[in-house]
Design a protein around this motif. Structure first.
Motif, PDB file in Angstrom:
ATOM      1  N   ILE A  78       0.944  -1.236   0.072  1.00 12.55           N
ATOM      2  CA  ILE A  78      -0.128  -0.049   0.008  1.00 12.55           C
ATOM      3  C   ILE A  78       0.927   1.262  -0.047  1.00 12.55           C
ATOM      4  N   THR A  79       0.555   2.227  -0.967  1.00 13.62           N
ATOM      5  CA  THR A  79       1.286   3.351  -1.440  1.00 13.62           C
ATOM      6  C   THR A  79       0.619   4.433  -1.144  1.00 13.62           C
ATOM      7  N   LEU A  80       0.516   5.355  -0.101  1.00 13.37           N
ATOM      8  CA  LEU A  80      -0.324   6.465  -0.143  1.00 13.37           C
ATOM      9  C   LEU A  80       0.520   7.641   0.687  1.00 13.37           C
ATOM     10  N   ASP A  81      -0.365   8.651   0.164  1.00 13.36           N
ATOM     11  CA  ASP A  81       0.270  10.044   0.941  1.00 13.36           C
ATOM     12  C   ASP A  81      -0.862  10.522   1.853  1.00 13.36           C
ATOM     13  N   LEU A  82      -0.644  10.382   3.196  1.00 14.75           N
ATOM     14  CA  LEU A  82      -1.575  10.811   3.972  1.00 14.75           C
ATOM     15  C   LEU A  82      -1.084  11.865   4.788  1.00 14.75           C
ATOM     16  N   THR A  83      -0.407  12.917   4.096  1.00 14.61           N
ATOM     17  CA  THR A  83       0.295  14.075   4.954  1.00 14.61           C
ATOM     18  C   THR A  83      -0.636  14.882   5.498  1.00 14.61           C
ATOM     19  N   ASP A  84      -1.943  14.994   5.058  1.00 10.69           N
ATOM     20  CA  ASP A  84      -2.751  15.922   5.446  1.00 10.69           C
ATOM     21  C   ASP A  84      -4.181  15.233   6.070  1.00 10.69           C
ATOM     22  N   LYS A  85      -4.105  14.133   6.314  1.00  8.79           N
ATOM     23  CA  LYS A  85      -5.207  13.158   6.722  1.00  8.79           C
ATOM     24  C   LYS A  85      -4.862  12.919   8.101  1.00  8.79           C
ATOM     25  N   LEU A  86      -6.080  12.559   9.163  1.00  6.83           N
ATOM     26  CA  LEU A  86      -6.160  11.734  10.203  1.00  6.83           C
ATOM     27  C   LEU A  86      -6.064  10.232   9.843  1.00  6.83           C
ATOM     28  N   LEU A  87      -4.841   9.664  10.065  1.00  8.32           N
ATOM     29  CA  LEU A  87      -4.593   8.191   9.970  1.00  8.32           C
ATOM     30  C   LEU A  87      -4.965   7.269  11.247  1.00  8.32           C
ATOM     31  N   VAL A  88      -6.082   6.557  10.859  1.00  6.79           N
ATOM     32  CA  VAL A  88      -6.423   5.579  12.036  1.00  6.79           C
ATOM     33  C   VAL A  88      -6.221   4.261  11.711  1.00  6.79           C
ATOM     34  N   SER A  89      -5.078   3.592  12.462  1.00  6.63           N
ATOM     35  CA  SER A  89      -4.784   2.306  11.981  1.00  6.63           C
ATOM     36  C   SER A  89      -5.168   1.379  13.282  1.00  6.63           C
ATOM     37  N   VAL A  90      -5.850   0.224  12.562  1.00  7.83           N
ATOM     38  CA  VAL A  90      -6.057  -0.844  13.717  1.00  7.83           C
ATOM     39  C   VAL A  90      -5.159  -2.121  13.118  1.00  7.83           C
ATOM     40  N   VAL A  91      -4.213  -1.807  12.599  1.00 11.77           N
ATOM     41  CA  VAL A  91      -3.088  -2.736  12.162  1.00 11.77           C
ATOM     42  C   VAL A  91      -2.149  -3.112  13.428  1.00 11.77           C
ATOM     43  N   ALA A  92      -2.172  -4.294  13.687  1.00  9.84           N
ATOM     44  CA  ALA A  92      -1.283  -4.923  14.969  1.00  9.84           C
ATOM     45  C   ALA A  92       0.071  -4.885  14.687  1.00  9.84           C
ATOM     46  N   GLY A  93       0.880  -4.358  15.792  1.00 10.38           N
ATOM     47  CA  GLY A  93       2.223  -4.256  15.670  1.00 10.38           C
ATOM     48  C   GLY A  93       2.852  -3.232  14.859  1.00 10.38           C
ATOM     49  N   VAL A  94       2.148  -2.285  14.379  1.00  4.77           N
ATOM     50  CA  VAL A  94       2.738  -1.364  13.511  1.00  4.77           C
ATOM     51  C   VAL A  94       2.991   0.039  14.043  1.00  4.77           C
ATOM     52  N   THR A  95       3.957   0.374  14.409  1.00  4.44           N
ATOM     53  CA  THR A  95       4.092   1.832  15.518  1.00  4.44           C
ATOM     54  C   THR A  95       3.543   3.022  14.656  1.00  4.44           C
ATOM     55  N   ALA A  96       3.501   3.938  15.336  1.00  8.76           N
ATOM     56  CA  ALA A  96       3.034   5.012  14.882  1.00  8.76           C
ATOM     57  C   ALA A  96       3.995   5.745  13.953  1.00  8.76           C
ATOM     58  N   GLU A  97       5.520   5.744  14.710  1.00  5.56           N
ATOM     59  CA  GLU A  97       6.680   6.010  13.934  1.00  5.56           C
ATOM     60  C   GLU A  97       6.759   5.377  12.524  1.00  5.56           C
ATOM     61  N   ALA A  98       6.392   4.037  12.505  1.00  2.05           N
ATOM     62  CA  ALA A  98       6.623   3.339  11.221  1.00  2.05           C
ATOM     63  C   ALA A  98       5.249   3.856  10.262  1.00  2.05           C
ATOM     64  N   LEU A  99       4.420   4.389  10.684  1.00  2.00           N
ATOM     65  CA  LEU A  99       3.222   4.809   9.991  1.00  2.00           C
ATOM     66  C   LEU A  99       3.451   5.983   9.236  1.00  2.00           C
ATOM     67  N   ALA A 100       3.944   6.876  10.095  1.00  2.00           N
ATOM     68  CA  ALA A 100       4.515   8.093   9.758  1.00  2.00           C
ATOM     69  C   ALA A 100       5.559   7.872   8.434  1.00  2.00           C
ATOM     70  N   ARG A 101       6.190   7.259   8.972  1.00  2.00           N
ATOM     71  CA  ARG A 101       7.721   7.155   7.662  1.00  2.00           C
ATOM     72  C   ARG A 101       7.002   6.399   6.319  1.00  2.00           C
ATOM     73  N   ASN A 102       5.959   5.535   6.526  1.00  2.00           N
ATOM     74  CA  ASN A 102       5.636   4.896   5.413  1.00  2.00           C
ATOM     75  C   ASN A 102       4.526   5.638   4.698  1.00  2.00           C
ATOM     76  N   PHE A 103       3.665   6.443   5.217  1.00  2.00           N
ATOM     77  CA  PHE A 103       2.748   7.268   4.683  1.00  2.00           C
ATOM     78  C   PHE A 103       2.699   8.509   4.872  1.00  2.00           C
ATOM     79  N   GLY A 104       3.552   9.200   5.393  1.00  2.00           N
ATOM     80  CA  GLY A 104       3.736  10.745   5.485  1.00  2.00           C
ATOM     81  C   GLY A 104       2.750  11.390   6.385  1.00  2.00           C
ATOM     82  N   ALA A 105       2.180  10.421   7.260  1.00  2.00           N
ATOM     83  CA  ALA A 105       0.896  11.217   8.140  1.00  2.00           C
ATOM     84  C   ALA A 105       1.716  11.640   9.391  1.00  2.00           C
TER      85      ALA A 105
END
Length: 264
Positions: A78-105
């Motif tokens: 999954i490749t998405l630019d979520l820079t200006d979005k509220l990202l809500v993740s229910v994915v187990a074990g994936v940190t906020a730091e990793a989500l920010a790095r992968n999606f720009g959120a």
């Protein structure tokens, strides 16, 4: 009201969370977009204005809130630019730091609901990064409260433990229930009757523990003090250290979550 886009909207967990939120008016049907690889999402016939798509980029462009509701190993595709979005993740074990790095959120919420969400009985701990504004925090709380009990936490690392503890949903109690059913069958009870009896026992016990001001440990003490047949069973279990395999199982589940986090 915000438009919510759910990546992985065709999965069972997405449906279990979204149907209570729709029924409770937390999310409006015309403000909900679901994506799936096939584009075939079932379980929303009651809300015909819910939109479906196979294009995640289209979903992001039209959404204020983007929810990731996929398996951890699917995130790599999954490749998405979520820079200006509220990202809500229910994915187990994936940190906020990793989500920010992968999606720009920049504004991120992580949550860990369980399989009881459809029955509005999930316990859902959630963590938000510091820059999520109050109105979005309020939405998150109301959204997850629609499917049970939502509890905000300030230490993200605790989500790994809750993934093992409450993220299991009915799985660990079901293992205990299965042992009781098999014992009853071995004692000559009809299998269907044994199954019905134990299911009702766990339903009643769950409601009682949820509503009682007495702690579970206190309830055990009440029955031990009565010195009846239940006390005899409890004493045998305690002497056999029934807590040991439970602790072992929770520790194993926690290690598995931590292993997933380290690879994210």
């Amino acid at each position: 009201m915000a438009t919510v886009g759910v990546v992985g909207g065709g999965g069972w967990l997405a449906g279990a969370l979204l149907r209570p939120a729709l029924a409770g008016g937390i999310v409006r049907p015309e403000r909900l977009i679901l994506s799936s690889r096939s584009g075939d999402v079932s379980g929303f016939d009651v809300w015909p204005r819910v939109r479906m798509t196979t294009d995640n980029a289209e979903l992001v462009a039209e959404s204020d809130v983007v929810m990731l509701c996929v398996r951890p190993h699917d995130l790599a595709d999954i490749t998405l630019d979520l820079t200006d979005k509220l990202l809500v993740s229910v994915v187990a074990g994936v940190t906020a730091e990793a989500l920010a790095r992968n999606f720009g959120a920049r504004r991120i919420v992580r949550a860990m609901p369980n399989a009881c969400a459809e029955q509005r009985l999930s316990f859902t701990p959630w963590f938000a990064t510091d820059n999520v504004p109050d109105h979005e925090l309020d939405f998150v709380f109301r959204f997850f409260s629609a499917s049970g009990r939502a509890h905000g936490i300030t230490d993200e690392t605790q989500l790994d433990y809750f993934t093992a503890l409450t993220g299991s949903g009915p799985a660990f109690p079901a293992l205990f229930a299965d042992a009781m059913i098999r014992h009853a069958i071995g004692a000559g009870i009809d299998p269907d009757v044994a199954d019905a009896a134990v299911r009702q026992l766990f339903l009643g016990a769950g409601v009682l523990m949820a509503q009682s001001e007495t702690t579970p440990a206190g309830l055990v003490d009440v029955f031990l003090e009565y010195q009846g047949t239940t006390a005899a069973g409890l004493t045998a279990m305690i002497e056999s250290d029934v807590a040991a395999p439970i602790f072992k199982g929770l520790s194993a589940a926690r290690r598995r979550v931590a292993k997933g986090s380290s690879s994210s």
